[in-house]
Design an enzyme around this catalytic site. Sequence first.
Site, PDB file in Angstrom:
ATOM      1  N   HIS A  84     -49.810 -11.782 -44.538  1.00 40.63           N
ATOM      2  CA  HIS A  84     -50.258 -12.784 -45.491  1.00 40.63           C
ATOM      3  C   HIS A  84     -49.788 -12.424 -46.897  1.00 40.63           C
ATOM      4  O   HIS A  84     -49.831 -11.248 -47.255  1.00 40.63           O
ATOM      5  CB  HIS A  84     -51.788 -12.852 -45.462  1.00 40.63           C
ATOM      6  CG  HIS A  84     -52.342 -13.928 -46.337  1.00 40.63           C
ATOM      7  ND1 HIS A  84     -52.207 -15.270 -46.034  1.00 40.63           N
ATOM      8  CD2 HIS A  84     -53.000 -13.856 -47.507  1.00 40.63           C
ATOM      9  CE1 HIS A  84     -52.782 -15.981 -46.996  1.00 40.63           C
ATOM     10  NE2 HIS A  84     -53.262 -15.157 -47.900  1.00 40.63           N
ATOM     11  N   CYS A 101     -15.257 -16.987 -36.199  1.00 37.63           N
ATOM     12  CA  CYS A 101     -16.494 -16.593 -36.877  1.00 37.63           C
ATOM     13  C   CYS A 101     -16.210 -16.008 -38.257  1.00 37.63           C
ATOM     14  O   CYS A 101     -16.806 -16.407 -39.253  1.00 37.63           O
ATOM     15  CB  CYS A 101     -17.233 -15.585 -35.994  1.00 37.63           C
ATOM     16  SG  CYS A 101     -18.738 -14.986 -36.717  1.00 37.63           S
ATOM     17  N   CYS A 148     -18.880 -18.858 -38.872  1.00 35.32           N
ATOM     18  CA  CYS A 148     -20.191 -18.329 -39.297  1.00 35.32           C
ATOM     19  C   CYS A 148     -20.202 -17.705 -40.692  1.00 35.32           C
ATOM     20  O   CYS A 148     -21.050 -18.050 -41.531  1.00 35.32           O
ATOM     21  CB  CYS A 148     -20.676 -17.256 -38.332  1.00 35.32           C
ATOM     22  SG  CYS A 148     -20.040 -17.330 -36.660  1.00 35.32           S
ATOM     23  N   LYS A 167     -19.023 -19.958 -43.758  1.00 34.94           N
ATOM     24  CA  LYS A 167     -20.004 -21.056 -43.803  1.00 34.94           C
ATOM     25  C   LYS A 167     -21.312 -20.600 -44.438  1.00 34.94           C
ATOM     26  O   LYS A 167     -21.844 -21.250 -45.325  1.00 34.94           O
ATOM     27  CB  LYS A 167     -20.221 -21.542 -42.368  1.00 34.94           C
ATOM     28  CG  LYS A 167     -21.144 -22.680 -42.181  1.00 34.94           C
ATOM     29  CD  LYS A 167     -22.480 -22.442 -41.573  1.00 34.94           C
ATOM     30  CE  LYS A 167     -22.777 -21.407 -40.594  1.00 34.94           C
ATOM     31  NZ  LYS A 167     -23.025 -21.842 -39.236  1.00 34.94           N
ATOM     32  N   GLU A 181     -24.400 -28.997 -41.249  1.00 37.87           N
ATOM     33  CA  GLU A 181     -24.327 -27.850 -42.172  1.00 37.87           C
ATOM     34  C   GLU A 181     -23.427 -28.164 -43.365  1.00 37.87           C
ATOM     35  O   GLU A 181     -23.779 -27.870 -44.519  1.00 37.87           O
ATOM     36  CB  GLU A 181     -23.806 -26.612 -41.431  1.00 37.87           C
ATOM     37  CG  GLU A 181     -24.827 -26.054 -40.453  1.00 37.87           C
ATOM     38  CD  GLU A 181     -24.342 -24.850 -39.654  1.00 37.87           C
ATOM     39  OE1 GLU A 181     -25.171 -24.114 -39.124  1.00 37.87           O
ATOM     40  OE2 GLU A 181     -23.112 -24.646 -39.547  1.00 37.87           O
ATOM     41  N   TYR A 210     -24.079 -29.561 -35.300  1.00 39.00           N
ATOM     42  CA  TYR A 210     -24.496 -28.603 -36.318  1.00 39.00           C
ATOM     43  C   TYR A 210     -23.458 -28.398 -37.418  1.00 39.00           C
ATOM     44  O   TYR A 210     -23.811 -28.201 -38.576  1.00 39.00           O
ATOM     45  CB  TYR A 210     -24.952 -27.284 -35.673  1.00 39.00           C
ATOM     46  CG  TYR A 210     -23.856 -26.307 -35.305  1.00 39.00           C
ATOM     47  CD1 TYR A 210     -23.490 -25.293 -36.175  1.00 39.00           C
ATOM     48  CD2 TYR A 210     -23.202 -26.379 -34.083  1.00 39.00           C
ATOM     49  CE1 TYR A 210     -22.499 -24.383 -35.839  1.00 39.00           C
ATOM     50  CE2 TYR A 210     -22.213 -25.483 -33.741  1.00 39.00           C
ATOM     51  CZ  TYR A 210     -21.870 -24.479 -34.618  1.00 39.00           C
ATOM     52  OH  TYR A 210     -20.883 -23.592 -34.291  1.00 39.00           O
ATOM     53  N   GLU A 251     -46.775 -16.391 -40.801  1.00 40.79           N
ATOM     54  CA  GLU A 251     -48.127 -16.109 -40.292  1.00 40.79           C
ATOM     55  C   GLU A 251     -48.695 -17.328 -39.549  1.00 40.79           C
ATOM     56  O   GLU A 251     -49.567 -17.203 -38.699  1.00 40.79           O
ATOM     57  CB  GLU A 251     -49.079 -15.662 -41.403  1.00 40.79           C
ATOM     58  CG  GLU A 251     -49.436 -16.727 -42.409  1.00 40.79           C
ATOM     59  CD  GLU A 251     -50.402 -16.217 -43.493  1.00 40.79           C
ATOM     60  OE1 GLU A 251     -51.384 -15.545 -43.147  1.00 40.79           O
ATOM     61  OE2 GLU A 251     -50.167 -16.508 -44.684  1.00 40.79           O
TER      62      GLU A 251
HETATM   63  C1  LIG Z   1     -17.660 -24.084 -38.708  1.00 43.84           C
HETATM   64  C2  LIG Z   1     -18.221 -23.161 -37.657  1.00 43.84           C
HETATM   65  C3  LIG Z   1     -19.415 -22.520 -37.885  1.00 43.84           C
HETATM   66  C4  LIG Z   1     -19.940 -21.656 -36.924  1.00 43.84           C
HETATM   67  N1  LIG Z   1     -21.123 -21.051 -37.187  1.00 43.84           N
HETATM   68  C5  LIG Z   1     -21.661 -20.195 -36.286  1.00 43.84           C
HETATM   69  C6  LIG Z   1     -22.871 -19.514 -36.564  1.00 43.84           C
HETATM   70  O1  LIG Z   1     -23.487 -19.699 -37.615  1.00 43.84           O
HETATM   71  N2  LIG Z   1     -23.346 -18.654 -35.630  1.00 43.84           N
HETATM   72  C7  LIG Z   1     -22.687 -18.418 -34.441  1.00 43.84           C
HETATM   73  O2  LIG Z   1     -23.152 -17.611 -33.640  1.00 43.84           O
HETATM   74  N3  LIG Z   1     -21.535 -19.078 -34.153  1.00 43.84           N
HETATM   75  C8  LIG Z   1     -21.008 -19.946 -35.040  1.00 43.84           C
HETATM   76  N4  LIG Z   1     -19.821 -20.578 -34.764  1.00 43.84           N
HETATM   77  C9  LIG Z   1     -19.203 -20.370 -33.448  1.00 43.84           C
HETATM   78  C10 LIG Z   1     -18.447 -19.032 -33.384  1.00 43.84           C
HETATM   79  O3  LIG Z   1     -17.522 -18.968 -34.431  1.00 43.84           O
HETATM   80  C11 LIG Z   1     -17.745 -18.924 -32.047  1.00 43.84           C
HETATM   81  O4  LIG Z   1     -18.697 -19.088 -31.003  1.00 43.84           O
HETATM   82  C12 LIG Z   1     -17.064 -17.582 -31.850  1.00 43.84           C
HETATM   83  O5  LIG Z   1     -16.135 -17.332 -32.862  1.00 43.84           O
HETATM   84  C13 LIG Z   1     -16.360 -17.550 -30.492  1.00 43.84           C
HETATM   85  O6  LIG Z   1     -15.670 -16.347 -30.332  1.00 43.84           O
HETATM   86  P1  LIG Z   1     -14.420 -16.260 -29.357  1.00 43.84           P
HETATM   87  O7  LIG Z   1     -14.047 -14.811 -29.297  1.00 43.84           O
HETATM   88  O8  LIG Z   1     -14.663 -16.981 -28.118  1.00 43.84           O
HETATM   89  O9  LIG Z   1     -13.254 -17.076 -30.093  1.00 43.84           O
HETATM   90  P2  LIG Z   1     -12.722 -17.059 -31.600  1.00 43.84           P
HETATM   91  O10 LIG Z   1     -13.600 -16.325 -32.517  1.00 43.84           O
HETATM   92  O11 LIG Z   1     -12.403 -18.466 -31.923  1.00 43.84           O
HETATM   93  O12 LIG Z   1     -11.366 -16.215 -31.498  1.00 43.84           O
HETATM   94  C14 LIG Z   1     -10.252 -16.686 -30.788  1.00 43.84           C
HETATM   95  C15 LIG Z   1      -9.021 -16.045 -31.397  1.00 43.84           C
HETATM   96  O13 LIG Z   1      -7.930 -16.238 -30.515  1.00 43.84           O
HETATM   97  C16 LIG Z   1      -6.764 -16.500 -31.282  1.00 43.84           C
HETATM   98  N5  LIG Z   1      -5.802 -17.166 -30.401  1.00 43.84           N
HETATM   99  C17 LIG Z   1      -5.911 -18.396 -29.835  1.00 43.84           C
HETATM  100  N6  LIG Z   1      -4.870 -18.637 -29.030  1.00 43.84           N
HETATM  101  C18 LIG Z   1      -4.081 -17.515 -29.078  1.00 43.84           C
HETATM  102  C19 LIG Z   1      -2.850 -17.142 -28.448  1.00 43.84           C
HETATM  103  N7  LIG Z   1      -2.247 -17.946 -27.558  1.00 43.84           N
HETATM  104  N8  LIG Z   1      -2.324 -15.916 -28.757  1.00 43.84           N
HETATM  105  C20 LIG Z   1      -2.948 -15.076 -29.634  1.00 43.84           C
HETATM  106  N9  LIG Z   1      -4.104 -15.392 -30.253  1.00 43.84           N
HETATM  107  C21 LIG Z   1      -4.668 -16.588 -29.959  1.00 43.84           C
HETATM  108  C22 LIG Z   1      -7.281 -17.363 -32.421  1.00 43.84           C
HETATM  109  O14 LIG Z   1      -6.389 -17.355 -33.519  1.00 43.84           O
HETATM  110  C23 LIG Z   1      -8.614 -16.682 -32.725  1.00 43.84           C
HETATM  111  O15 LIG Z   1      -8.470 -15.690 -33.701  1.00 43.84           O
HETATM  112  C24 LIG Z   1     -19.246 -21.429 -35.704  1.00 43.84           C
HETATM  113  C25 LIG Z   1     -18.036 -22.072 -35.472  1.00 43.84           C
HETATM  114  C26 LIG Z   1     -17.526 -22.931 -36.433  1.00 43.84           C
HETATM  115  C27 LIG Z   1     -16.220 -23.616 -36.156  1.00 43.84           C
END
Ligand SMILES: Cc1cc2nc3c(=O)[nH]c(=O)nc-3n(C[C@H](O)[C@H](O)[C@H](O)COP(=O)(O)OP(=O)(O)OC[C@H]3O[C@@H](n4cnc5c(N)ncnc54)[C@H](O)[C@@H]3O)c2cc1C
Length: 448
Positions: free
Chosen positions: A437, A44, A49, A52, A183, A179, A442
Site C-alpha cells: 500500500h 526485436c 520491441c 518501439k 502501439e 497491437y 494491491e
Molecule cells: C513493431 C514490432 C513490435 C514488437 N514488439 C514486441 C514486444 O514488445 N514484445 C515481444 O515479445 N515481441 C515483440 N515483437 C515481436 C518480436 O520482435 C518477434 O517475436 C521476435 O523478434 C521473433 O524472433 P525470431 O528469432 O523468430 O525472428 P527475428 O527476430 O525477426 O529474426 C530473424 C532474422 O533473420 C534474418 N533473416 C531472414 N531471412 C534471412 C536469410 N535468408 N538469411 C539470413 N538472415 C535472414 C532477418 O534479417 C532477422 O534478423 C514485435 C515485433 C514488431 C514488428
Amino acid sequence: MAIQYDFDLFVIGAGSGGVRAARMAAGKGKKVAIAEVSDLGGTCVNVGCVPKKLFVYASQFPELFRASQGYGWNIQPSQEFNWQTLRNNKTQEINRLNAIYQNLLTNSGAQIIKGRACLKGPQQVSIKGQIYSAENILIATGGWPYIPEFEGSELAISSNEMFSLEHLPQRAVIVGGGYIAVEFAGILNGLGVTTDLIYRGDRLLKTFDPQCSEKVTEGMIAKGVNIHLKTEVSSISGQKNNLTVHLNNGQSIDAGIALYATGRKANTKGLGLENTAIKTQANDAIMVDKYFQTAEPTIYALGDVIDRVQLTPVAIQESMLLLEQLYGDSKPQMDYDNIPTAVFSQPELATVGLSEQQAKDKYSHIKVYQSDFRPMFETLGQGEGRVYIKLIVDTDTDRVVGCHMVGDHAAEIIQGIAIAIKAGATKANFDQTMGIHPTIAEELVTLK
Ligand SMILES: Cc1cc2nc3c(=O)[nH]c(=O)nc-3n(C[C@H](O)[C@H](O)[C@H](O)COP(=O)(O)OP(=O)(O)OC[C@H]3O[C@@H](n4cnc5c(N)ncnc54)[C@H](O)[C@@H]3O)c2cc1C
C-alpha cells in the site's frame, strides 16, 4: 567413417531465436555458423520491441508534463520535441546492442556469416555463392510486414520504416487493429502528431479480452486518437510526405504518412525451401512438429517463422528447448499455456491466461472479479487515466485462470501475476497475500 560437415549447426537468422540457439550450441562445444542478412539482433532489437518501447517512453512525456503541474511543478507542456534527437539516440542505443550481440556470438565461438542464406538441400546452405554443409540447420528467419496491394499501396509504409523516418509528420494515418497499429497510434499521438487509426473490424485488439480492448479504445480516444472502426482505405494518392488517404465511407484524410500494420508473414522468401521437403502453411509459416522439426529431418525451425506465438521470449524459449533436445539429455516440449503478454498502448494492456470467453468454454463454473478505478497518481495529476483489472477464477478448483489489466504499469504487474498463475495459485492464495500500500497492484489481492 562419419560424414564430415563444415558445421554441426547452421543457424539462419540472427534474431531473438537464432542468436540464443547459436550461442548455446557453441557453448556446448558445437561448431556453429549463424547467417544474418541484416543487423544482428533481428526484429526485436532493430525494428521491434526495443526501439518501439523507447518511442513509447518518449511519447509519454507530454502527459507527465501536464500532470506535473498539479504536483507543484511549473513545466510548460513540451513544445520543443525534436524527432531527430529521439531517432538518433534510439539508433545509437540499437548500435550498442548490435555490438553486444556481435560480442556474445563471437565469444561463444559461433561464426557469424553476413549475407542472405539460401537452402540448397537438407544439409547445405549457400551464401554469396559459397556452399556450407551442416549436420543440422535451424531456420529462424522471423517475419516480415505484409501490406496488401491496392491503388497507391506503394505510398504506404510498414512498421520497419517508422523507426527511421526523416521527419515526424503533422498528421498520420495508421491502418490496422492489432497491437502494432495500436502501439504506434499511442506513440504518434503522444509525440503530438494528429493520428487517425483506421480499422475494418468493429473492435481493436480483437484477440484480447473484449472489456480490455474496450478500455484501451476508450483511453486512446480520451487521449486524442481519432479511431475509425468498420472503415477501410480504398486508395492512397499524392506523393511521399504529402498523401491523401481515401476511405470507403467517402471521407479522405491528408497525412504525411500512411502506416500499414495489417499483419506479418513468415520470412521465407528466397530461402530455397523448394530445394527441400519442408512444408509451409497458407500464410507461408514453416510447418514443424512439437520438437520444431520440419518435414526435412535435418532442418528445424522456430520463432516467428513458424507462427505459433510471435513474441521474443517465446522464440528464445523455443531455442533453449531445441538445444536441449539436440545436444542435451532430454526431449522437452514447449508449453504455450499462460504466456503473459503486453500491448504497450496508451493506456497499457497486459494479460495472462484465459479470456472470460475462453474460460467459459473450458470450465463449467467460473467467477469473474473486476475493478475499474482512478489511480492515485491522477488525483493531483488531474488526468483522466483509469485502471481496469479482471480476474477469472475456475470456481471448482478456485484456481485463477486468467488475469487482465489495462492501465499504468500493467505489463510490470502482470509479469508477477503470471508466475502465480503458472504455479497454480488459487483465489484464496491471492486473498491471503498482503497488499503493498498504496499501489495499483494491491487491488489484485483485495478483489471481492
Ligand atoms: C513493431 C514490432 C513490435 C514488437 N514488439 C514486441 C514486444 O514488445 N514484445 C515481444 O515479445 N515481441 C515483440 N515483437 C515481436 C518480436 O520482435 C518477434 O517475436 C521476435 O523478434 C521473433 O524472433 P525470431 O528469432 O523468430 O525472428 P527475428 O527476430 O525477426 O529474426 C530473424 C532474422 O533473420 C534474418 N533473416 C531472414 N531471412 C534471412 C536469410 N535468408 N538469411 C539470413 N538472415 C535472414 C532477418 O534479417 C532477422 O534478423 C514485435 C515485433 C514488431 C514488428
